[in-house]
Design a protein around this motif. Structure first.
Motif, PDB file in Angstrom:
ATOM      1  N   ASN A  35      32.608  34.878  45.528  1.00 26.76           N
ATOM      2  CA  ASN A  35      32.289  36.308  45.645  1.00 26.76           C
ATOM      3  C   ASN A  35      32.435  36.934  44.268  1.00 26.76           C
ATOM      4  O   ASN A  35      32.717  36.247  43.286  1.00 26.76           O
ATOM      5  CB  ASN A  35      33.192  37.000  46.674  1.00 26.76           C
ATOM      6  CG  ASN A  35      34.668  36.730  46.417  1.00 26.76           C
ATOM      7  OD1 ASN A  35      35.123  36.796  45.270  1.00 26.76           O
ATOM      8  ND2 ASN A  35      35.405  36.414  47.483  1.00 26.76           N
ATOM      9  N   ASN A  36      32.213  38.244  44.217  1.00 27.20           N
ATOM     10  CA  ASN A  36      32.243  38.953  42.930  1.00 27.20           C
ATOM     11  C   ASN A  36      33.612  39.523  42.593  1.00 27.20           C
ATOM     12  O   ASN A  36      33.749  40.271  41.613  1.00 27.20           O
ATOM     13  CB  ASN A  36      31.208  40.089  42.938  1.00 27.20           C
ATOM     14  CG  ASN A  36      29.791  39.565  43.044  1.00 27.20           C
ATOM     15  OD1 ASN A  36      29.468  38.532  42.470  1.00 27.20           O
ATOM     16  ND2 ASN A  36      28.944  40.276  43.806  1.00 27.20           N
ATOM     17  N   ASN A  37      34.609  39.240  43.391  1.00 29.66           N
ATOM     18  CA  ASN A  37      35.898  39.912  43.219  1.00 29.66           C
ATOM     19  C   ASN A  37      36.533  39.650  41.863  1.00 29.66           C
ATOM     20  O   ASN A  37      37.143  40.533  41.258  1.00 29.66           O
ATOM     21  CB  ASN A  37      36.865  39.479  44.329  1.00 29.66           C
ATOM     22  CG  ASN A  37      36.439  40.032  45.680  1.00 29.66           C
ATOM     23  OD1 ASN A  37      35.626  40.958  45.737  1.00 29.66           O
ATOM     24  ND2 ASN A  37      36.974  39.471  46.753  1.00 29.66           N
ATOM     25  N   GLU A 134      35.770  43.463  47.992  1.00 27.32           N
ATOM     26  CA  GLU A 134      34.668  43.832  47.111  1.00 27.32           C
ATOM     27  C   GLU A 134      34.319  45.301  47.225  1.00 27.32           C
ATOM     28  O   GLU A 134      34.173  46.005  46.216  1.00 27.32           O
ATOM     29  CB  GLU A 134      33.442  42.975  47.435  1.00 27.32           C
ATOM     30  CG  GLU A 134      32.282  43.236  46.480  1.00 27.32           C
ATOM     31  CD  GLU A 134      31.159  42.222  46.659  1.00 27.32           C
ATOM     32  OE1 GLU A 134      30.045  42.496  46.181  1.00 27.32           O
ATOM     33  OE2 GLU A 134      31.398  41.148  47.254  1.00 27.32           O
TER      34      GLU A 134
END
Length: 1132
Positions: A35-37, A134
């Motif tokens: 994910n983009n976390n 997120e």
């Protein structure tokens, strides 16, 4: 400047956030996920770093710009959101580790677990949590973007602002003395210190004047600077400020002495010139407003003056910081307090009114003005500032606006910058701690230990390396105290505590802004009763929940949803149990349950709370500890550990709790079997930080047993030898300071009790050890100061074993100051120690207090004249004691330090030492229930010159007062007068007692009959009396009014149990203020002289005729007493 300015309030918070973002749990949790976390967290850190560069400038500009203040509040909100996000991540990581939902946990390491996670990956709650992050991080980033985009519009600059020193604050020695009020005593104290010149004192005396901003330190220095011009040949005044510039200070002093500007920039050359000028002269320098806490720089400055001047030269240092005073002072620091309310009003009136006539013409302004003055709480700068704001203002509405306004809302006042400066130069982490104190209402007294727990719950404490959080918090409190943000006080229970000046409280509220809400008691109660169940799930970020002293009887299970909760206080409530869901609050650091009398058990999975640091169950009815206590390895305080018969084996879990501090009470020790698995040897030896240990063989808390609320299991199923082995294995660390042992069942104590290696042990209490026949050898404990032995009912003699084995010629009990023996029912003799060097040994050389109580068989005790520092002695209920207070051979023994002697319930005590007692310090002598005592100490008038309070009750054989009379300085005399003493009343000699103020005579039945029908006789009472009480004169019919009228200072007259008395004389003492009449059944009237306008108290009980005449509203003589303030008439 750099040494003082630590940065803005938010700098500390951001610093903590950066550390938390880089911490291993957060990094492991975020990294490596699909994910983009991870990228979003990096972006978030960049935004926060940008904000951090602006907060110093913003904090300064908020003072003059409400818009910047609003911007700071918005930034705080965003930063708090980041903190909450990190809290959620840490809590989730901790939950997974403890509940097995984690790759690194034992429960998650099996191949089956890995396969199952792979199959059900899409629906995993863990992924749901990651996915929710997120959107949360993105929302915070948007908030920060909006906030940071406003920086140019607001004119905010990066970096710390370049703040020149505020020359507007610079002081001089010139001032207007007419504007100073309430400093006369301070002035005299300072002048005495400046002018005293003891040969052994320091050559240059440095006198610090310490106080909060605006208290008047500079003004006091200006006062005395002018007063001592003739005492010092050379004087100089230097305003120092925040920068401690040695060259600038030296230049100012040189210029002041030579009356010319000093352009010398070579410090060495300047020092030589100063030495040439000051040699042989006595000088006074004032260094005003010193902030530097740098010890080395102060030493560098003093190096230029130490060789100059003559003995008696002085330097005054004014400062807000106690640390500065401790570094600089060679004389006792003078701590400046607030001025009185009367002086405050005089100061306010000088600045608010053009002349005194204004007050006369506008009296309503004085009413409001005095309320404004009260608001200032004796702070001169605040009083002058508000008085100046109202100067020549006659509109009462404007005065009311000032009264109702927060001081920080007012423009053009000098208090704000004066107190703000103290705040500005706090280190950032202390700014946050101080701002948190805005939660306390004005006037609230708080204890440091409680405040530290709250700071800890809010992550406000920043330890370095291995520092303990609680120690860090204590250090923070010391700094805030030293900088006058806190003030020492004492609460209603006599405990040391802190308060804040109201204006400092206002400052805390100002800097905390919109992030502080004080919930008043009435709202708080309403919330608890009606809304707690619904409210708790909503408060998902709550860290502190205090319901202490509330009306709750249970906590809802929904408390388990408060995942960020660190501090739970439900003490002093009727709570019956803690819900099991509390054990899922893995962040909990503190649980306070003290005085929950209905609480009988703790949650079974309490051992899961691995972050728990403080658990108090003192004065509860908890009957056993839950399993898993050994997991609570971070515990710093555990009030009690309770053992029952089924869980005795769990005692061994204590070994893992190595960090315990303060006090630990182990109850139910009698349930431990030393041969079982319950008790390893030396399980207490590893607790080096523990101060106090209570070992209680019974389960019941002494408090409950006293009030009948608990049950005592005082028996041990394992026998005396088992109890001795158990106590031997419970040997504590030698750092222990206090030890209590209750209901121990062994026949003798183990050898470690009394071991000299316990060099810090200063207090021991042994209670109800009923089977012990010998006292432990405590005499060689080097620091023992307090010893109480009670209820050792099988001890027959206090013998040589008590003093310990003397191998080095060391005096036993050399540090002991207080000694008490109580309820020793079989004890017959107290032998004194001979030692290896004979009878010349001084026993108990430092003993100051001795108490012997309920020792009915004791016939002999050690001579009191062997105790040179003895100050207080109490002998109670020693029925067999027939000895003396000294050696039989002693005549007129010396008691050089004795100030208090109380002997009560000693029926066989016959006499005091022959020749009297040489006790020059004795002030209080109380003798009661000594039926065979024949006389009081001889030569009282010369040997007891300090005696002020004498009471002799229940001593029927005392026939007369000593030859020569009573001690001449007696102020309070009470005695029971038997027939023999009454017959010799002409020899009382009371009229010679010019200091006597209070006299109480209680006649025995025979003594009262001996006195006859008239009292008092001429020449019996001294004219100095202010209070006279007479009891039990059965034949008294006449009170000699003429004699009483000679008592020109009599204010209180009490007469009891005179059934034949029929009337009072017409004459009465004109000074009378209070009159009490009891059980004078034939007394029918009181002449008007006895009811003057000055009478403020009248009490009549069991006098039916008087009660009828003075019946409220309806009695015949009620109008005569209606003016009296305090009337108490018992209607039979």
């Amino acid at each position: 400047m750099a040494e003082l300015v630590g940065g803005a309030f938010l700098s500390s918070f951001l610093s903590v956030l950066f550390d938390r973002m880089a911490s291993r749990p957060v990094v492991d949790f975020i990294s490596g996920k699909k994910n983009n976390n991870e990228l979003l967290m990096r972006e978030l850190k960049i935004k926060l770093l940008t904000a951090n560069k602006l907060v110093d400038d913003a904090e300064e500009k908020q003072m003059t710009s409400p818009t910047v203040r609003k911007w700071l509040d918005d930034l705080k909100d965003a930063i708090y959101c980041v903190g909450e996000l990190l809290d959620e991540i840490n809590t989730e990581a901790l939950r997974r580790r403890l509940e097995g939902d984690d790759n690194h946990s034992p429960a998650a390491s099996s191949s089956t677990s890995r396969i199952m996670r792979s199959v059900f990956k899409s629906s995993s709650p863990s992924d749901e949590f990651h996915n929710s992050l997120e959107s949360k991080i993105s929302n915070i980033l948007r908030m920060l973007d909006l906030i940071l985009n406003e920086k140019d519009v607001l004119g905010l600059k990066e970096g710390s602002p370049d703040r020149p020193q505020e020359r507007t604050r610079q002081t001089t020695s010139r001032f207007d003395e007419s504007g100073v009020f309430g400093r006369e005593k301070d002035r005299e104290t300072i002048l005495e210190a400046l002018r005293s010149d003891h040969p052994t004192g320091p050559r240059i005396g440095v006198l610090p004047i310490v106080g909060m901003g605006g208290i008047g330190k500079s003004t006091l220095a200006q006062l005395v600077y002018k007063d001592v011009k003739v005492d010092f040949g050379v004087q100089a005044w230097v305003w120092v400020g925040q920068e401690f510039d040695i060259l600038q200070i030296a230049q100012t002093i040189y210029g002041r002495i030579t009356d010319q500007t000093c352009g010398i920039t070579d410090l060495d050359l300047l020092s030589e010139k100063l030495e040439a000028i000051l040699t042989g002269k006595k000088f006074l320098f004032v260094l005003d407003d010193v902030w530097s806490e740098d010890y080395l720089r102060w030493n560098d400055l003093m190096a230029h003056f130490n060789r100059c001047g003559v003995h008696g030269s002085r330097i005054i240092v004014t400062t807000r910081l106690r640390r500065v005073a401790s570094i600089t002072g060679t004389l006792s620091a003078h701590y400046l307090l607030e001025i009185s309310e009367d002086d405050s009003w005089l100061l306010f009136a000088k600045h608010a009114f053009t002349d005194a006539s204004v007050i006369t013409e506008h009296p309503y302004l004085e009413v409001i003005g005095r309320q404004i003055v009260t608001k200032c709480q004796g702070l001169p700068l605040a009083i002058k500032s508000l008085g100046g704001l109202l100067h020549s203002v006659l509109n009462p509405k404007q005065w009311e606006n000032i009264l109702k306004s927060d001081l920080w809302e007012l423009s053009n006042n000098r208090v704000l910058p004066a107190l703000w400066l103290s705040y500005h130069y706090l280190p950032p982490h202390l700014k946050r701690c101080f701002a948190y104190c805005a939660i306390f209402p004005k006037g609230y007294a708080f204890r440091s230990a409680k405040l530290i727990l709250l700071w800890m719950a809010e992550d406000l404490l920043q330890p370095h390396e291995k520092e303990v959080l609680e120690d860090v918090g204590s250090h923070y409190c010391d700094i805030l105290l030293s900088r006058s943000f806190f003030q020492h006080s004492v609460n209603e229970y006599g405990q040391s505590c802190f308060t804040m000046h109201d204006l400092i409280n206002d400052l805390a509220k100002f800097v905390s802004g919109e992030f502080c809400l004080r919930l008043e008691d009435d709202h708080r109660t309403l919330m608890l009763r009606n809304e707690l169940v619904d409210l708790l799930p909503v408060l998902r970020c709550l860290r502190v929940l205090s319901l202490s002293k509330s009306s709750i009887v249970e906590l809802p299970s929904s408390i388990g949803k408060l995942k960020q909760l660190r501090h739970l206080d439900v003490s002093y409530t009727s709570l019956r149990e803690l819900p099991e869901t509390v054990c899922t609050l893995y962040n909990l650091q503190t649980i306070l349950l003290s005085c929950c009398f209905q609480l009988t058990q703790l949650p079974t999975e309490l051992g899961k709370l691995i972050n728990l640091r403080h658990l108090s169950i003192r004065r509860t009815n908890v009957k056993k500890m839950p399993p898993g206590m050994c997991n609570l390895k971070n515990l710093q305080t555990l009030s009690d550990f309770v053992v029952d018969k089924q869980t005795g084996q769990r005692t061994g879990e204590l070994k893992e709790l190595q960090h315990l501090r303060k006090r630990l009470a182990i109850s139910g020790v009698g349930n431990i079997h030393h041969e079982g698995n319950g008790l390893e040897a030396d399980i207490m030896k590893n607790k080096e930080y523990l101060d106090q240990l209570v070992l209680r063989w019974g389960r019941g808390d002494a408090y409950f047993l006293r009030w009948g609320r608990g049950e005592d299991n005082d028996t041990s199923d394992h026998g005396p030898e088992n109890d001795r082995e158990v106590l031997n294995n419970l040997r504590p660390h030698t750092n222990l300071k206090q030890l209590e042992i209750e209901s121990y069942g062994g026949l003798r104590f183990p050898g470690w009790l009394g071991d000299p290696s316990f060099s810090k042990l200063f207090c021991i209490r042994l209670t109800d050890c009923k089977h012990c026949r010998l006292l432990p050898a405590l005499g060689q404990l080097p620091y023992l100061k307090k010893l109480c032995i009670e209820g050792l009912k099988n001890v027959v003699e206090i013998g040589s074993e008590f003093y310990g084995t003397d191998t080095c010629g060391i005096t036993p009990f050399r540090s002991l100051e207080q000694l008490s023996f109580r309820n020793m029912l079989e004890c017959e003799k107290w032998s004194y120690y001979d030692g290896s060097i004979g009878n010349t040994t001084i026993m108990f050389p430092n003993l100051r207090r001795l108490e012997l109580k309920l020792c009915p068989k004791l016939t002999e005790m050690l001579p009191l004249e062997k105790l040179p520092r003895l100050e207080r002695v109490g002998l109670w209920a020693l029925k067999s004691f027939n000895g003396s207070l000294s050696h039989v051979e002693s005549t007129c023994p010396k008691f050089p330090s004795l100030s208090y002697l109380h002997i009560e319930g000693c029926p066989n005590f016959v006499c005091f030492p022959d020749g009297g007692m040489d006790a020059p310090q004795l002030e209080y002598l109380h003798i009661n229930g000594c039926e065979k005592l024949r006389s009081l100490p001889e030569q009282m008038h010369t040997l007891l010159p300090s005696l002020q309070n004498l009471m002799v009750i229940g001593c029927p054989e005392v026939e007369s007062f000593p030859q020569g009379g009573l001690a001449s300085n007696i102020q309070d005399l009470s005695f029971q007068c038997c027939r023999k003493l009454a017959a010799n009343r002409s020899l009382w000699g009371l009229t010679r007692l010019n200091s006597l103020r209070h006299l109480k005579i209680r006649f025995s039945e025979e003594g009262g009959e001996e006195m006859g029908c008239s009292f008092p006789e001429e020449g019996l009472l001294p004219a100095s009396l202010t209070r006279l009480s007479i009891y039990n004169l059965p034949n008294l019919t006449t009170i000699q009014g003429k004699v009483l009228r000679q008592l020109t200072s009599l204010e209180v007259f009490t007469i009891h149990q005179c059934p034949e008395l029929q009337g009072f004389p017409e004459e009465a003492p004109k000074s009378l203020k209070s009159l009490t009449i009891w059980e004078c059944r034939n007394l029918g009237r009181l002449p008007g002289e006895w009811l003057p306008k000055s009478l403020s108290g009248l009490k009549i009980q069991r006098c039916p005729l008087l009660e009828e005449r003075f019946r409220r509203e309806t009695g015949e003589d009620w109008p005569k007493i209606a003016h009296i303030t305090n009337i108490d008439i018992e209607c039979s």
